[in-house]
Design an enzyme around this catalytic site. Sequence first.
Site, PDB file in Angstrom:
ATOM      1  N   ASP A 188       7.487  10.779 -20.172  1.00 22.03           N
ATOM      2  CA  ASP A 188       7.065  12.278 -20.338  1.00 22.03           C
ATOM      3  C   ASP A 188       7.287  13.142 -19.331  1.00 22.03           C
ATOM      4  O   ASP A 188       6.764  12.944 -18.230  1.00 22.03           O
ATOM      5  CB  ASP A 188       5.594  12.504 -20.857  1.00 22.03           C
ATOM      6  CG  ASP A 188       5.266  13.870 -21.034  1.00 22.03           C
ATOM      7  OD1 ASP A 188       5.600  14.441 -22.064  1.00 22.03           O
ATOM      8  OD2 ASP A 188       4.284  14.144 -20.354  1.00 22.03           O
ATOM      9  N   GLU A 272      12.375  13.087 -24.132  1.00 18.03           N
ATOM     10  CA  GLU A 272      12.373  14.101 -24.973  1.00 18.03           C
ATOM     11  C   GLU A 272      13.224  15.288 -24.791  1.00 18.03           C
ATOM     12  O   GLU A 272      13.734  15.362 -23.665  1.00 18.03           O
ATOM     13  CB  GLU A 272      10.899  14.778 -25.054  1.00 18.03           C
ATOM     14  CG  GLU A 272      10.295  15.240 -23.850  1.00 18.03           C
ATOM     15  CD  GLU A 272       8.790  15.677 -23.749  1.00 18.03           C
ATOM     16  OE1 GLU A 272       8.577  16.120 -24.945  1.00 18.03           O
ATOM     17  OE2 GLU A 272       8.251  15.627 -22.836  1.00 18.03           O
ATOM     18  N   CYS A 344      -9.862  10.893 -28.812  1.00 13.80           N
ATOM     19  CA  CYS A 344      -9.752  10.894 -30.343  1.00 13.80           C
ATOM     20  C   CYS A 344     -10.834  10.697 -31.273  1.00 13.80           C
ATOM     21  O   CYS A 344     -11.825  10.077 -30.720  1.00 13.80           O
ATOM     22  CB  CYS A 344      -8.548  10.161 -30.612  1.00 13.80           C
ATOM     23  SG  CYS A 344      -8.081   9.780 -32.357  1.00 13.80           S
ATOM     24  N   CYS A 346     -11.052   8.193 -33.092  1.00 13.42           N
ATOM     25  CA  CYS A 346     -11.102   6.938 -33.170  1.00 13.42           C
ATOM     26  C   CYS A 346     -11.987   6.339 -31.890  1.00 13.42           C
ATOM     27  O   CYS A 346     -12.203   4.986 -31.684  1.00 13.42           O
ATOM     28  CB  CYS A 346      -9.819   6.096 -32.995  1.00 13.42           C
ATOM     29  SG  CYS A 346      -8.733   6.449 -31.729  1.00 13.42           S
ATOM     30  N   ASP A 353      -0.771  12.870 -20.362  1.00  9.09           N
ATOM     31  CA  ASP A 353       0.613  12.715 -20.066  1.00  9.09           C
ATOM     32  C   ASP A 353       1.072  11.339 -20.464  1.00  9.09           C
ATOM     33  O   ASP A 353       2.206  10.776 -20.894  1.00  9.09           O
ATOM     34  CB  ASP A 353       0.839  12.711 -18.621  1.00  9.09           C
ATOM     35  CG  ASP A 353       0.783  14.290 -18.114  1.00  9.09           C
ATOM     36  OD1 ASP A 353       0.972  15.206 -19.154  1.00  9.09           O
ATOM     37  OD2 ASP A 353       0.418  14.585 -17.126  1.00  9.09           O
TER      38      ASP A 353
END
Length: 402
Positions: A188, A272, A344, A346, A353
Amino acid sequence: MATKAVKRAFKYRFYPNPEQAAELARTFGCVRLVYNMALAARTQAWTLRQERVNYNATSAMLTGWKKTGELAFLNDVSSVPLQQVLRHLQAAFTNFFARRARYPTFKSKKKSRRSAEYTTSAFRWRDGKLTLAKMAAPLNIVWSRPLPEGVAPSTVTVSRDAAGRWFVSLLCDDVIEQTPTSGVVGIDAGLDSLLTLSTGEKIVNPRHERRDRAALARAQRALARKEKGSNNRAKARLKVARIHARITDRRRDHLHKLTTRLVRENQTIVIEDLTVRNMVKNRSLARAISDAAWRQFRTLLEYKTDWHGRTLLVTDRWFPSSKLCSTCGALAERMPLNVRTWTCRCGTVHDRDVNAARNILAAGQAERACGEGVRPQRGNLRSGQPTVKQENPRATTGIPSL
């Protein structure tokens, strides 16, 4: 052990004597003139007569130009660089008609790169010494690294940068050893950290331009105070160019070392697809994005992975790598740039990053396993999209949102 034969350029700095410098300066000027005249002739032929002029026709024009009194000085330099620049112009038109590049533009005396290309008939390579056509003595080259043993250059390109430094690039045949490895990594790209790997490692952003920003500003202010056309202005311009060259050299050196390490350690690398051209339109981040040189990083990775038999995968630019939980797959509705860690539903606490790098790796491996290409088509970029990264609605179909 598998090997691969490649064409590889080895670039060195050299120091010409006054006669060689004068000869090369004349050659650069003639190369620029012939390119501009051939481009004007091809453009005029198409505009007036809808006629396409090819390399053979421009080569015949060059022969005629040398016989005229106004352009007889073209005979004073080697003919090979002049023919080579006509071949480069032909390649530029080929790329234009194939819609790979824009229409060729004229070379500027002040802004264009000063270079000349010599093929084997225009130079002598003997006992490790290089002598160009129209020169009596070999070039004084600083051999910062050796050439591959037993090879001779097939093409020599001489250039001079804005800082006044002379360089020679020798194109040779080389053999690259392809040593397989089992490593896989997702990458990333960022600004706080130049790169974040899916392993959790963060590579510090050196910010080369910021280190010399104060010195560059002082040199530019001094340049602005000098009278145009004066010798003092030329000296001040040279100081500015040297600072820019120092920044560029440090950045290139860092990226070369970084990409070489990544290629040696990993068999599969997933990155990406970043539209840097659009991202630099964000005026508050343009300087930092340009200094990070993400496009140059990708270019180096592309040819080094090809040389060493590695696999480079590129995920879709609209893949929501930062907003997707790498543990449960849930998609966050919003993820502003100032949010560096998030939790999250969860219960997993994510470093923004590192989470993005892991998602990029997973996306690349999944699409490769499914037999689908992960390299996006250039035509998929839709107009009107903002310059900051966001997800494509098609890329998030079926992913639950937080």
